[in-house]
Design an enzyme around this catalytic site. Structure first.
Site, short mmCIF file in Angstrom:
data_model
loop_
_atom_site.label_atom_id
_atom_site.label_comp_id
_atom_site.label_asym_id
_atom_site.label_seq_id
_atom_site.Cartn_x
_atom_site.Cartn_y
_atom_site.Cartn_z
CG ASP A 143 -2.16 0.88 1.04
OD1 ASP A 143 -3.25 0.29 0.88
OD2 ASP A 143 -2.04 2.13 1.02
CG HIS A 186 -19.18 -4.93 -10.29
ND1 HIS A 186 -20.05 -5.72 -9.57
CD2 HIS A 186 -18.52 -4.19 -9.37
CE1 HIS A 186 -19.91 -5.46 -8.28
NE2 HIS A 186 -18.99 -4.52 -8.13
O1 TXD Z 1 -16.83 -6.42 -6.91
C1 TXD Z 1 -15.87 -5.69 -6.91
N1 TXD Z 1 -15.01 -5.72 -7.91
C2 TXD Z 1 -15.62 -4.76 -5.81
C3 TXD Z 1 -14.74 -3.64 -6.03
C4 TXD Z 1 -16.12 -5.00 -4.49
C5 TXD Z 1 -15.73 -4.22 -3.44
C6 TXD Z 1 -14.82 -3.10 -3.60
N2 TXD Z 1 -14.56 -2.74 -4.96
C7 TXD Z 1 -13.54 -1.74 -5.24
O2 TXD Z 1 -12.28 -2.18 -4.76
C8 TXD Z 1 -13.76 -0.41 -4.56
O3 TXD Z 1 -14.70 0.37 -5.26
C9 TXD Z 1 -12.36 0.17 -4.64
O4 TXD Z 1 -12.12 0.73 -5.92
C10 TXD Z 1 -11.45 -1.06 -4.44
C11 TXD Z 1 -10.91 -1.20 -3.02
O5 TXD Z 1 -11.96 -1.17 -2.10
P1 TXD Z 1 -11.64 -1.06 -0.54
O6 TXD Z 1 -12.94 -1.10 0.16
O7 TXD Z 1 -10.59 -2.02 -0.16
O8 TXD Z 1 -11.06 0.42 -0.47
P2 TXD Z 1 -10.07 1.04 0.63
O9 TXD Z 1 -10.37 0.43 1.97
O10 TXD Z 1 -10.17 2.51 0.48
O11 TXD Z 1 -8.63 0.53 0.20
C12 TXD Z 1 -7.98 0.96 -0.95
C13 TXD Z 1 -6.51 1.00 -0.63
C14 TXD Z 1 -6.15 2.09 0.41
O12 TXD Z 1 -5.51 1.49 1.53
C15 TXD Z 1 -5.20 3.01 -0.36
O13 TXD Z 1 -4.17 3.58 0.45
C16 TXD Z 1 -4.64 2.06 -1.41
O14 TXD Z 1 -5.77 1.31 -1.82
N3 TXD Z 1 -4.03 2.74 -2.55
C17 TXD Z 1 -2.91 2.29 -3.13
N4 TXD Z 1 -2.14 1.20 -2.88
C18 TXD Z 1 -1.05 1.02 -3.66
N5 TXD Z 1 -0.70 1.85 -4.66
C19 TXD Z 1 -1.46 2.94 -4.96
N6 TXD Z 1 -1.09 3.76 -5.98
C20 TXD Z 1 -2.59 3.20 -4.17
N7 TXD Z 1 -3.53 4.18 -4.17
C21 TXD Z 1 -4.40 3.89 -3.17
#
Ligand code: TXD
Length: 311
Positions: free
Chosen positions: A33, A175
């Protein structure tokens, strides 16, 4: 040697996915992350559950990609999630940039991996990851259909007061609100649900399924669903790691199947060590076929918007 899985994005879906894999113990996990200390802290916490769960799998956190090298599977959950009032499509531009960056990092370090994309808007993000990675289509797949289908099966089992294990269904398409539950091939205890549930009620259940993500966003207020999504991702990871050749609804690149060309759309696929080993063609009713084409058109619109942006 245990297999290796990288999970990028250590937020709700990513961390819960990592936890499910580590608890089962079949693969070592690297959690990445951008937030400093967060993936390391979560990984250490998960590792310390090992003596209790009996898992010897290792899990480490990182803010960079060196330790992800040679992963067998990479799960991309990085990005932003929906807040109340937002559609999945509202995430397009922000997540396109993030998913593009993450994909190029993991693709160079794990060139033989299977990429499972989770970030929303799912179908557009997996298409973007496919393009950026340069991987063959078989090794880039999106998670959504298993979740949408699980939601549909949950509501049907509740309605019929029947075990979830007896309810079989498929939800195909993009989706989004235009996802397509296949009523024709949905059965409970082997009986078509259309014979068990009156049409207006079935219609309500379909609408609740299509709105399933928003219902949870509305309740949580600060984020979106992650328990069922992470269970769906874990099922896909397991299918690849154990070469299960499991038939699961996933976003796969269609090249003529279902009359759709050059587009990632949710369809049943056979998922094994090679990723998407084949697309299963279910016979659709004319209405289902039209709904699937409509759903694909909605995905194509997003792809067109992305195409107008600098890569
Ligand atoms: O059915 C499906 N495909 C989905 C999709 C079901 C549930 C969630 N869905 C999507 O997954 C949701 O709409 C989001 O686009 C993603 C992730 O959902 P989540 O609930 O895990 O979001 P969070 O808790 O905000 O976590 C996202 C993390 C967060 O810790 C950020 O710091 C990190 O992503 N992040 C990154 N990590 C690495 N590299 C980069 N560039 C980066 N940017 C943000």
């Amino acid at each position: 040697m245990r297999k290796k899985v990288t999970v990028v994005g250590a937020g709700n879906v990513g961390a819960t996915t990592a936890q499910r894999i580590v608890d089962k113990g079949y693969a070592d996990v690297v959690l990445v992350d951008v937030v400093e200390g967060m993936p390391q802290g979560k990984a250490l916490d998960m590792l310390q559950a090992g003596p209790i769960t009996g898992s010897d799998a290792s899990v480490t956190g990182a803010n960079s990609y060196e330790s992800t090298a040679n992963s067998d599977v990479v799960v991309i959950t990085a990005g932003i999630a929906r807040k109340p009032g937002m559609s999945r499509d509202d995430l397009l531009m922000t997540n396109m940039k993030i998913v593009g960056e993450v994909t190029s990092q993991v693709a160079t370090r794990s060139p033989k991996s299977v990429l499972i994309v989770v970030s929303n808007p799912l179908d557009a993000m997996v298409q973007h990851a496919y393009r950026v990675s340069g991987f063959p289509k078989q090794r880039v797949v999106g998670m959504a259909g298993i979740l949408d289908t699980a939601r549909f099966r949950t509501f049907l089992a509740q309605e019929l007061k029947m075990s979830i294990t007896n309810v079989q269904a498929y939800v195909l398409g993009g989706h989004g609100d235009s996802m397509v539950p296949l009523i024709g091939s949905t059965t409970a205890g082997g009986v078509p649900v259309s014979e068990l549930i009156p049409a207006p009620r079935l219609d309500e259940i379909v609408k609740r399924t299509q709105n399933g993500g928003a219902e949870i966003v509305g309740l949580l207020k600060t984020g979106s669903a992650y328990y069922a999504p992470s269970a769906a991702v874990e099922q896909m990871v397991e299918a690849v790691i154990f070469d299960r050749k499991a038939v699961l609804p996933c976003a796969a690149l269609l090249e003529g199947e279902y009359g759709i060309n050059g587009l990632y759309v949710g369809v049943p696929v056979k998922l094994g060590a090679g990723g998407v080993e084949s697309v299963i063609q279910v016979k659709l009713t004319p209405q289902e076929d039209a709904a699937l084409k409509k759903s694909a058109a909605a995905v194509r619109e997003l792809i067109a918007i992305m195409g107008k942006q600098p890569a």
